[in-house]
Design a protein around this motif. Structure first.
Motif, short mmCIF file in Angstrom:
data_model
loop_
_atom_site.label_atom_id
_atom_site.label_comp_id
_atom_site.label_asym_id
_atom_site.label_seq_id
_atom_site.Cartn_x
_atom_site.Cartn_y
_atom_site.Cartn_z
N LEU A 39 11.36 52.53 33.81
CA LEU A 39 11.82 53.84 34.27
C LEU A 39 12.86 54.45 33.34
CD1 LEU A 39 12.03 53.14 38.09
CD2 LEU A 39 10.29 54.45 36.89
N VAL A 65 3.95 52.72 36.98
CA VAL A 65 4.69 53.97 36.78
C VAL A 65 3.76 55.05 36.22
CG1 VAL A 65 6.60 55.05 35.53
CG2 VAL A 65 6.88 52.80 36.53
N CYS A 92 13.67 59.35 38.43
CA CYS A 92 12.82 58.20 38.67
C CYS A 92 13.73 57.01 38.94
CB CYS A 92 11.86 57.93 37.52
SG CYS A 92 12.62 57.72 35.92
N VAL A 123 9.10 58.67 41.75
CA VAL A 123 9.12 59.56 40.59
C VAL A 123 9.16 60.99 41.10
CG1 VAL A 123 7.83 60.38 38.59
CG2 VAL A 123 7.89 57.95 39.10
#
Length: 129
Positions: A39, A65, A92, A123
């Protein structure tokens, strides 16, 4: 004690609700620490650059992700009518989820505990002005 009628409280809460497009993955089988490495690499980038970074990132969390960003992009396009080219990753983060506890048999009748950690990954996208 009470701040108002239940419907009034809900109305006020919905008025303060974040309208930015987002996607959330709950109970991901990756620890928070390992998810945060991925992230941190994409935070603040535009979505096309972030997807390119995640495509070649060898970590397990990068696949999770990447799917999350694609889902948030679809939410932005279909639900809010935003343009894909102007989107960037505003927020995020990964929060701690429940830990599954398992037992590993060891020598001389002992047992070691194995903790299989989970996380909730979120996110949030936004449009560049």
């Amino acid at each position: 004690m009470a701040k108002g009628h239940r419907s009034q409280i809900k109305r006020e809460r919905n008025a303060q609700k974040d309208t930015r497009p987002s996607a959330k993955l709950s109970y991901a089988r990756v620890s928070v620490q390992k998810a945060c490495f991925v992230l941190d690499a994409v935070r603040g980038k535009d979505v096309h650059t972030a997807l390119a970074i995640l495509e070649y990132n060898p970590r397990y969390a990068s696949g999770l992700v990447k799917k999350l960003i694609e889902s948030a992009m679809a939410n932005a396009e279909n639900n809010l009518g935003l343009n894909r080219d102007n989107l960037y990753i505003a927020e995020c983060y990964a929060n701690k989820g429940p830990t599954m506890k398992r037992i590993k048999p060891r020598a001389q009748g002992r047992a070691y505990r194995i903790e299989k950690r989970t996380s909730h990954i979120t996110v949030v996208l936004d449009e560049r002005k």
